[in-house]
Design an enzyme around this catalytic site. Sequence first.
Site, short mmCIF file in Angstrom:
data_model
loop_
_atom_site.label_atom_id
_atom_site.label_comp_id
_atom_site.label_asym_id
_atom_site.label_seq_id
_atom_site.Cartn_x
_atom_site.Cartn_y
_atom_site.Cartn_z
N ASP A 137 28.09 -12.16 37.58
CA ASP A 137 29.04 -13.10 38.17
C ASP A 137 29.65 -12.54 39.44
O ASP A 137 29.80 -11.33 39.59
CB ASP A 137 30.14 -13.40 37.15
N TRP A 194 32.09 -12.85 46.34
CA TRP A 194 31.88 -11.64 47.14
C TRP A 194 31.53 -12.02 48.58
O TRP A 194 32.05 -11.43 49.53
CB TRP A 194 30.75 -10.82 46.52
N HIS A 211 24.07 -14.09 46.94
CA HIS A 211 22.94 -14.12 46.01
C HIS A 211 21.85 -13.13 46.43
O HIS A 211 21.22 -12.50 45.57
CB HIS A 211 22.38 -15.54 45.92
N SER A 223 21.66 -20.47 34.99
CA SER A 223 21.99 -21.20 33.76
C SER A 223 21.59 -22.67 33.86
O SER A 223 21.33 -23.18 34.95
CB SER A 223 23.49 -21.10 33.48
N TRP A 236 22.36 -26.16 37.93
CA TRP A 236 21.78 -27.28 38.67
C TRP A 236 22.87 -28.15 39.30
O TRP A 236 22.58 -28.94 40.22
CB TRP A 236 20.90 -28.14 37.76
N LEU A 269 11.37 -0.07 30.32
CA LEU A 269 12.39 -1.12 30.17
C LEU A 269 11.77 -2.51 30.20
O LEU A 269 10.90 -2.79 31.02
CB LEU A 269 13.41 -1.01 31.31
N ARG A 325 34.84 -14.75 29.82
CA ARG A 325 34.27 -15.77 28.95
C ARG A 325 32.76 -15.57 28.88
O ARG A 325 32.18 -14.84 29.67
CB ARG A 325 34.61 -17.18 29.46
N GLU A 358 29.23 -5.54 21.58
CA GLU A 358 30.44 -5.05 22.23
C GLU A 358 30.54 -5.75 23.58
O GLU A 358 29.54 -5.88 24.30
CB GLU A 358 30.37 -3.53 22.42
#
Length: 230
Positions: free
Chosen positions: A12, A17, A29, A57, A61, A123, A183, A196
């Site tokens: 986020d 920024w 971005h 997400s 859109w 990874l 959130r 966590e």
Amino acid sequence: MNIPETVAIIMDGNGRWAKQRGLPRTAGHKKGADQVRTIALEANRLGIKKLILYAFSTENWKRPENEVSYLCKLPGLFFSKFINELMEKNIRVTFAGELEKFPKETQEVIRKAIDRTRENTGLELCLAINYGARREILLAMQKYAQQVNTGLRENDLREEEMKEYLFVPEDVDLLIRTSGEERISNFLLWQIAYAELIFTKKAWPEFNEADLDACLQEYDQRDRRFGGVK
């Protein structure tokens, strides 16, 4: 140090920024995409098994058309710049979400990155793209109901079997959200049941290796009881 196996990050603060620096949101971005590389390499070095990044997400859109258009181009810019390095570092690319809604070019870029890195054993870099947790759970239940209706399985779904129907089957050990918001924003609602949670004020374009290391240090100090008593 106790390193979490699965880490998820809500990336986020790109737009804020950029705004603070008098730049267009797209510049935020772009800088944020560069930080994906930085954090993925550090996570790989530290031995984290899976890093899930909330890249786009189902609600994104709703953003201005020019911003959405740029976000759709970002995977191509990112992988053209960094795919060789991901290969060198043995990082495997996967995704979670419904890729089909993106432009064909975006889909092809992501699928090529997945195919090229498929055999890598370091990874797992999972990009949550056109992802929403409520949608994920809804689709899972629809798939399960269809299997029951067609006789492929009994109506006896157990909690531990739920992962078979989800985009992300793993439980998340640590969830980080940057930029000060506290959130979850419809991200991995099933998987973070006992994660966590760490919220940092650093915007994603500023979140660096030292910040990730600090989060892992804090995670290491947490007493994870999973509802029990030690």
